[in-house]
Design a protein around this motif. Structure first.
Motif, PDB file in Angstrom:
ATOM      1  N   ASP A  87       7.268   0.929  -5.454  1.00  0.00           N
ATOM      2  CA  ASP A  87       7.478   2.163  -4.695  1.00  0.00           C
ATOM      3  C   ASP A  87       7.606   3.414  -5.555  1.00  0.00           C
ATOM      4  N   GLU A  88       7.890   3.236  -6.841  1.00  0.00           N
ATOM      5  CA  GLU A  88       8.140   4.388  -7.707  1.00  0.00           C
ATOM      6  C   GLU A  88       7.513   4.135  -9.078  1.00  0.00           C
ATOM      7  N   ASP A  89       7.331   5.223  -9.857  1.00  0.00           N
ATOM      8  CA  ASP A  89       6.865   5.112 -11.244  1.00  0.00           C
ATOM      9  C   ASP A  89       5.672   4.167 -11.355  1.00  0.00           C
ATOM     10  N   PHE A  90       4.634   4.475 -10.614  1.00  0.00           N
ATOM     11  CA  PHE A  90       3.477   3.585 -10.556  1.00  0.00           C
ATOM     12  C   PHE A  90       2.768   3.522 -11.906  1.00  0.00           C
ATOM     13  N   PRO A  91       2.535   2.306 -12.401  1.00  0.00           N
ATOM     14  CA  PRO A  91       1.845   2.173 -13.686  1.00  0.00           C
ATOM     15  C   PRO A  91       0.332   2.275 -13.515  1.00  0.00           C
ATOM     16  N   ALA A  92      -0.378   2.141 -14.617  1.00  0.00           N
ATOM     17  CA  ALA A  92      -1.840   2.151 -14.573  1.00  0.00           C
ATOM     18  C   ALA A  92      -2.340   0.937 -13.794  1.00  0.00           C
ATOM     19  N   PRO A  93      -3.526   1.035 -13.209  1.00  0.00           N
ATOM     20  CA  PRO A  93      -4.049  -0.080 -12.412  1.00  0.00           C
ATOM     21  C   PRO A  93      -4.100  -1.402 -13.161  1.00  0.00           C
ATOM     22  N   ASP A  94      -4.457  -1.367 -14.473  1.00  0.00           N
ATOM     23  CA  ASP A  94      -4.555  -2.630 -15.207  1.00  0.00           C
ATOM     24  C   ASP A  94      -3.199  -3.306 -15.337  1.00  0.00           C
ATOM     25  N   GLU A  95      -2.121  -2.512 -15.386  1.00  0.00           N
ATOM     26  CA  GLU A  95      -0.782  -3.111 -15.448  1.00  0.00           C
ATOM     27  C   GLU A  95      -0.419  -3.759 -14.120  1.00  0.00           C
ATOM     28  N   LEU A  96      -0.755  -3.104 -13.012  1.00  0.00           N
ATOM     29  CA  LEU A  96      -0.518  -3.714 -11.708  1.00  0.00           C
ATOM     30  C   LEU A  96      -1.308  -5.014 -11.563  1.00  0.00           C
ATOM     31  N   TRP A 155       0.845  -1.192   0.000  1.00  0.00           N
ATOM     32  CA  TRP A 155       0.000   0.000   0.000  1.00  0.00           C
ATOM     33  C   TRP A 155       0.879   1.241   0.000  1.00  0.00           C
ATOM     34  N   ARG A 156       0.613   2.131  -0.969  1.00  0.00           N
ATOM     35  CA  ARG A 156       1.297   3.417  -1.036  1.00  0.00           C
ATOM     36  C   ARG A 156       0.245   4.494  -1.285  1.00  0.00           C
ATOM     37  N   PRO A 157       0.408   5.693  -0.721  1.00  0.00           N
ATOM     38  CA  PRO A 157      -0.614   6.738  -0.899  1.00  0.00           C
ATOM     39  C   PRO A 157      -0.918   7.030  -2.361  1.00  0.00           C
ATOM     40  N   GLU A 158       0.115   6.945  -3.222  1.00  0.00           N
ATOM     41  CA  GLU A 158      -0.073   7.290  -4.637  1.00  0.00           C
ATOM     42  C   GLU A 158      -1.055   6.360  -5.346  1.00  0.00           C
ATOM     43  N   ILE A 159      -1.201   5.120  -4.868  1.00  0.00           N
ATOM     44  CA  ILE A 159      -2.081   4.159  -5.538  1.00  0.00           C
ATOM     45  C   ILE A 159      -3.164   3.640  -4.600  1.00  0.00           C
ATOM     46  N   ALA A 160      -3.420   4.372  -3.518  1.00  0.00           N
ATOM     47  CA  ALA A 160      -4.385   3.910  -2.519  1.00  0.00           C
ATOM     48  C   ALA A 160      -5.762   3.677  -3.139  1.00  0.00           C
TER      49      ALA A 160
END
Length: 447
Positions: A251-260, A10-15
């Motif tokens: 932790d960095e360079d967060f991709p789009a949700p579908d990629e995750l 969990w990271r704030p950027e992708i919460a």
């Protein structure tokens, strides 16, 4: 051990993305980034839905020569209770060195550094783990880390070191398969051999993450997609044991949700492939076995820990000083790899300070990175990153009168105001009278 399932860091950027993802059984949060009295609303919503939350510490330094700090242990315990977590995790690493044991200045690495796989270091680590176990309200699991350099004169392989640690303390293991890959590239260590030597029944859960290779060195960046070799190690592990939980770190360079979500699917597939191989091997009577270790820990000890602590302290202080203070690299270390590690530590300081004090890159613009690297070369970090930011600005202000070229003058007024606002023990009051008093003080300081 509690079955956790599939999770994500969990990271704030992708919460928000995490809350909407299907099939997320649990999340892991950096312990130092959560305040027990102000748990982020996203985590509270996840927890109310039945999603397990596990705090993951990064600053305890269990592999350091000194005993774990009581305040840090208390803070970790508070987070476990606030999040109603079934366990907490930390790293097998040292993050600071120096002090009374080595009669040298205390230094902070700002990063996880490898402990030597020696009997001395193992004795110290075992005692530190026991201290932490006694202070925490839930079980502790410890993680193998990635490393850019090796210690000379090591006496054990990674698998042997982890086996003995679990044997002597009963601590659970957080196995990071991405770190096994990192150590394969950087230190020539065989991931399959490490897995064969591990007490697999002591595994609490597994980390999976991406990285990048530059000039023959693998950097565990947590900012790139998970590569196939890491997934293959995960499959190997799952062919030996059913991991209670597997978690994707980013932790960095967060991709789009579908990629995750695709990465999570790849992780599930790697585990399923290993499970199928394990089932087939059992049916054929040729299952992969590992050494067994009592999960409660044994009473076996070795040596006096007092002298061991001092020997470890001296060695770690010499290594960290060479990395952050420019002292000579100790004998037996690969100087090229140590230089890579030193540059990585400095670069991380630049980037993390920019995150904890985002106003500084705005105030300094393109000059920020060069100015901070110049600061880092002269001044090792002696506190946390927030203190590092304050020290950086304070030294900019102190040396501002020595600057000769007028076109290189820094925004001193804004920097001074920023420093005054944050250097006190509590935030400044916003009441009009207090603001007037601060403005008057700034005028007097400029005279």
């Amino acid at each position: 051990m509690e079955r956790l399932g599939t999770g994500i860091g969990w990271r704030p950027e992708i919460a928000g993305d995490i809350e909407r993802m299907p099939g997320i059984d649990w999340v892991e949060v950096v312990a130092e980034n959560v305040c027990p009295g102000h748990v982020p609303a996203s985590l509270l919503r996840l927890r109310e839905r039945g999603v397990t939350v596990v705090p993951h510490g990064v600053a305890l330094g269990l592999g350091g020569a000194e005993r774990p700090d009581a305040g840090r242990l208390e803070a970790l315990a508070e987070r476990a209770e606030a999040l109603r977590s079934p366990l907490v995790t930390e790293h097998i690493a040292f993050v600071r060195a120096g002090g009374p044991l080595s009669a040298s200045p205390r230094l902070e690495a700002g990063h996880l550094l490898p402990v030597p796989r020696t009997r001395d270091a193992l004795d110290v680590l075992c005692e530190n783990v026991r201290i932490a176990q006694d202070a925490l309200p839930v079980p502790l699991a410890v993680e193998n880390i990635a490393a850019l350099f090796s210690w000379p004169g090591e006496e054990m392989s990674e698998g042997q070191f982890l086996y003995d640690l679990a044997d002597r303390t009963g601590v659970r293991l957080l196995v990071d398969v991405a770190n096994l890959h990192t150590n394969h590239v950087n230190r020539g260590e065989d991931p399959a051999k490490a897995l064969a030597e591990l007490p697999l029944e002591a595994i609490a859960y597994v980390h999976v993450a991406g990285g990048v290779e530059r000039d023959g060195v693998w950097h565990d960046s947590h900012a790139h997609p998970v590569p196939r070799p890491v997934l293959d190690i995960l499959t190997d592990l799952a062919s030996r044991v059913s991991p209670p939980g597997v978690l994707l770190e980013r932790d960095e360079d967060f991709p789009a949700p579908d990629e995750l979500e695709r990465e999570l699917t790849g992780i599930r597939e790697a585990v399923a492939k290993g499970a199928a191989a394990r089932t087939t091997a059992r049916a054929q009577g040729s299952g992969v076995r590992s050494r067994s270790v009592p999960v409660s820990g044994s009473a076996r000890e070795s040596g006096s820990r007092g002298p061991a602590r001092q020997r470890v302290a001296l060695a770690q202080a010499a290594v960290l000083s060479s990395l952050v203070a420019g002292t000579p690299v100790p004998e037996g270390f690969d100087r090229a790899r140590m230089a890579v590690q030193a540059r990585a530590l400095a670069a991380k300081r630049v980037d993390v300070v920019a995150k904890v004090a985002p106003e500084l890159p705005v105030l300094l613009g393109e000059r920020y990175r060069a100015a901070f690297l110049a600061h880092a070369q002269k001044w090792p970090m002696t506190g946390g990153y927030r203190q590092d930011a304050l020290d950086f600005v304070e030294r900019l202000l102190l040396t501002s009168g020595q600057r000769e070229r007028r076109d290189e003058r820094l925004p001193l007024r804004e920097l001074r105001e920023w420093w005054l606002e944050r250097s006190g023990p509590v935030p400044h009051s916003r009441r009009p009278a207090a603001r007037l008093a601060r403005a008057t003080r700034r005028v007097l300081l400029r005279r």
